[in-house]
Design an enzyme around this catalytic site. Structure first.
Site, mmCIF file in Angstrom:
data_model
loop_
_atom_site.group_PDB
_atom_site.id
_atom_site.type_symbol
_atom_site.label_atom_id
_atom_site.label_comp_id
_atom_site.label_asym_id
_atom_site.label_seq_id
_atom_site.Cartn_x
_atom_site.Cartn_y
_atom_site.Cartn_z
ATOM 1 N N CYS A 116 -2.498 1.966 7.672
ATOM 2 C CA CYS A 116 -1.690 0.825 8.088
ATOM 3 C C CYS A 116 -2.210 -0.562 7.707
ATOM 4 O O CYS A 116 -2.662 -1.324 8.556
ATOM 5 C CB CYS A 116 -1.518 0.867 9.599
ATOM 6 N N LEU A 122 7.336 5.335 19.596
ATOM 7 C CA LEU A 122 7.494 4.938 21.014
ATOM 8 C C LEU A 122 6.195 4.337 21.546
ATOM 9 O O LEU A 122 6.165 3.232 22.023
ATOM 10 C CB LEU A 122 7.920 6.123 21.871
ATOM 11 N N HIS A 123 5.134 5.103 21.502
ATOM 12 C CA HIS A 123 3.801 4.664 21.926
ATOM 13 C C HIS A 123 3.667 4.374 23.420
ATOM 14 O O HIS A 123 2.562 4.241 23.931
ATOM 15 C CB HIS A 123 3.297 3.464 21.111
ATOM 16 N N ASN A 157 -5.623 4.451 14.828
ATOM 17 C CA ASN A 157 -6.582 3.943 13.846
ATOM 18 C C ASN A 157 -7.038 2.568 14.291
ATOM 19 O O ASN A 157 -6.215 1.724 14.660
ATOM 20 C CB ASN A 157 -5.915 3.839 12.477
ATOM 21 N N CYS A 175 5.589 -7.372 7.586
ATOM 22 C CA CYS A 175 6.535 -6.805 8.554
ATOM 23 C C CYS A 175 6.805 -7.848 9.616
ATOM 24 O O CYS A 175 5.914 -8.629 9.969
ATOM 25 C CB CYS A 175 5.939 -5.539 9.182
ATOM 26 N N GLU A 208 0.816 -1.210 0.000
ATOM 27 C CA GLU A 208 0.000 0.000 0.000
ATOM 28 C C GLU A 208 0.848 1.257 0.000
ATOM 29 O O GLU A 208 1.975 1.256 0.455
ATOM 30 C CB GLU A 208 -0.882 0.010 1.254
ATOM 31 N N GLY A 247 6.075 -2.385 6.673
ATOM 32 C CA GLY A 247 7.485 -2.718 6.790
ATOM 33 C C GLY A 247 8.222 -1.883 7.802
ATOM 34 O O GLY A 247 7.761 -0.811 8.207
ATOM 35 N N GLU A 248 9.353 -2.397 8.244
ATOM 36 C CA GLU A 248 10.238 -1.672 9.158
ATOM 37 C C GLU A 248 11.484 -1.284 8.346
ATOM 38 O O GLU A 248 12.279 -2.151 7.977
ATOM 39 C CB GLU A 248 10.584 -2.587 10.351
ATOM 40 N N CYS A 289 -1.017 -2.719 14.797
ATOM 41 C CA CYS A 289 -0.718 -2.465 13.382
ATOM 42 C C CYS A 289 -1.172 -3.631 12.512
ATOM 43 O O CYS A 289 -0.884 -4.792 12.811
ATOM 44 C CB CYS A 289 0.778 -2.231 13.221
ATOM 45 N N CYS A 335 3.695 -5.382 15.875
ATOM 46 C CA CYS A 335 3.094 -4.467 16.853
ATOM 47 C C CYS A 335 1.599 -4.799 16.950
ATOM 48 O O CYS A 335 0.946 -5.049 15.930
ATOM 49 C CB CYS A 335 3.282 -3.019 16.413
HETATM 50 N N1 SAH Z 1 7.852 0.126 11.086
HETATM 51 C C1 SAH Z 1 7.985 1.549 11.146
HETATM 52 C C2 SAH Z 1 7.263 2.311 10.064
HETATM 53 C C3 SAH Z 1 5.903 1.859 9.644
HETATM 54 S S1 SAH Z 1 4.517 2.207 10.690
HETATM 55 C C4 SAH Z 1 7.619 2.043 12.518
HETATM 56 O O1 SAH Z 1 7.244 1.248 13.369
HETATM 57 O O2 SAH Z 1 7.751 3.228 12.784
HETATM 58 C C5 SAH Z 1 4.327 3.960 10.683
HETATM 59 C C6 SAH Z 1 3.725 4.501 11.961
HETATM 60 O O3 SAH Z 1 2.328 4.127 12.072
HETATM 61 C C7 SAH Z 1 4.390 3.975 13.212
HETATM 62 O O4 SAH Z 1 4.542 5.004 14.141
HETATM 63 C C8 SAH Z 1 3.388 2.954 13.697
HETATM 64 O O5 SAH Z 1 3.573 2.658 15.047
HETATM 65 C C9 SAH Z 1 2.087 3.652 13.369
HETATM 66 N N2 SAH Z 1 0.900 2.808 13.388
HETATM 67 C C10 SAH Z 1 0.768 1.501 13.064
HETATM 68 N N3 SAH Z 1 -0.495 1.070 13.240
HETATM 69 C C11 SAH Z 1 -1.193 2.137 13.685
HETATM 70 C C12 SAH Z 1 -2.552 2.342 14.047
HETATM 71 N N4 SAH Z 1 -3.445 1.354 13.996
HETATM 72 N N5 SAH Z 1 -2.914 3.586 14.447
HETATM 73 C C13 SAH Z 1 -2.026 4.593 14.496
HETATM 74 N N6 SAH Z 1 -0.733 4.466 14.171
HETATM 75 C C14 SAH Z 1 -0.324 3.249 13.781
#
Ligand code: SAH
Length: 345
Positions: free
Chosen positions: A328, A211-212, A286, A109, A89, A157-158, A116, A113
């Protein structure tokens, strides 16, 4: 696999066997057409015999738009099909200062997480640099006369788990004059070796850290990588990147109801980010059927105010493209689950 022309530098294109015996300007012609996303059949300024030869040996693009969905706010969600049929995407966002493309760096990926959708099925494969570049080229061609001005590596992806291809992509983009490093943001869940490598390799892209949570024991509940990469090490690596690149660090923090928006969370987040220039980007979560809930507008603003009161530089990220499921991994899941029906554009 066949040679993908977007994987090649200008010099590598000039050295293609198919161009042997051709006048030198052919290489530049070919290169210009490739970065404009023109298929061989439309490169009518090249002799037909050369086009046929090229088409036999190479591919001009590593991705095609399988589907695009547009939202009222100008957001466009793309589903790209790669040469082996894999789907990824991309999201094109419209801001006052221009167009930003969110690029995928891997199919799937490895990081898993909890919130995600991209990593639900694990890693399928890395994207090559040329495949990432093809995402950008497709988006530019889709836009017509407009151009993408910023790229964020925040699709599936990371990026730091595919270091060599991602950094090659960043170099190709700037060499092609498409996007300079200062208009690129690389987001990582915190792979410290990769962050230090980026600094040592002299990159100056904007580094974004997902970070989250500001507590390791909470973070590990939503991000399995937190087992290996501790927050103090991530922030040390980010500081090192700041010192080498001079670029302010962006901390991404998806607000989750009842999980990470309390007073203690704000204090610890502030403590982690106060030793060098960091900006905190609060993200409305999201919904991805993860069981985790986002926060309402009020709760989000309250958390922002807590951080501001502690002296942090902080904004809440505007949410775009909600009605087209811009987030995502959602479009691909729906598409492959067939809820959108057939593949019409
Ligand atoms: N792997 C990388 C880049 C891809 S994700 C990373 O972890 O940063 C891009 C961003 O979207 C990251 O900050 C990720 O944590 C966030 N993300 C993933 N799923 C999400 C969701 N459901 N709601 C909000 N942010 C989300």
């Amino acid at each position: 696999m066949r040679t993908l022309l977007t994987d090649l530098t200008k010099d590598e294109i000039a050295a293609l066997p198919a161009l042997a015996g051709q006048p030198r300007y052919r290489a530049k012609q070919l290169y210009d057409r490739v970065v404009s996303g023109i298929p061989f059949s439309e490169m009518t300024d090249l002799p037909a015999a050369l086009r046929d030869k090229l088409a036999e040996e190479c591919d001009a693009s590593g991705a095609e738009i399988a589907r695009s969905v547009s939202a009222k706010d100008g957001t466009v969600k793309f589903l790209f099909r790669l040469r082996d049929g894999e789907l990824i995407e991309g999201v094109l966002m419209k801001y006052k200062y221009g167009r930003t493309l969110c690029v995928s760096t891997q199919v799937g990926c490895r990081m898993r997480c909890a919130f995600c959708a991209s990593g639900r099925d694990g890693l399928v494969r890395d994207l090559s640099a040329g495949e990432m570049l093809s995402e950008l080229i497709c988006a530019n061609r889709f836009l017509g006369t407009e151009r993408v001005g910023n790229v964020v590596l925040m699709g599936s992806g990371e990026p730091l788990d595919n270091y060599d291809n991602v950094t090659k992509f960043i170099r190709l983009m700037s060499a092609d004059g498409l996007i300079g490093q200062r208009s690129v943001s690389l987001s990582t869940c915190g792979l410290t070796d990769g962050i230090r490598q980026l600094a040592d390799d002299g990159f100056s892209v904007t580094l974004c850290l997902s970070l989250h949570s500001a507590f390791d024991d909470k973070r590990v509940k939503i991000m399995p990588t937190a087992k290996k990469y501790k927050l103090s090490d991530i922030m040390d690596a980010a500081k090192y990147y700041f010192e080498k690149s001079g670029r302010r660090i962006i901390v991404e923090y998806a607000m989750m109801h009842g999980f990470n928006t309390g007073d203690a969370d704000a204090r610890e987040l502030r403590r982690l980010t106060e030793n060098f220039p960091c900006h905190i980007n609060l993200i409305p979560l999201n919904d991805t059927d993860s069981g985790l809930r986002g926060v309402g507008a009020k709760e989000g603003i309250m958390f922002r105010k807590k951080l501001e009161a502690l002296g942090a530089s902080v904004t809440i990220r505007r949410s775009l493209g909600d009605e087209i499921e811009g987030a995502c991994g959602q479009l691909k899941r729906r598409y492959t689950e067939n809820e959108y029906g057939s593949e019409e554009k």
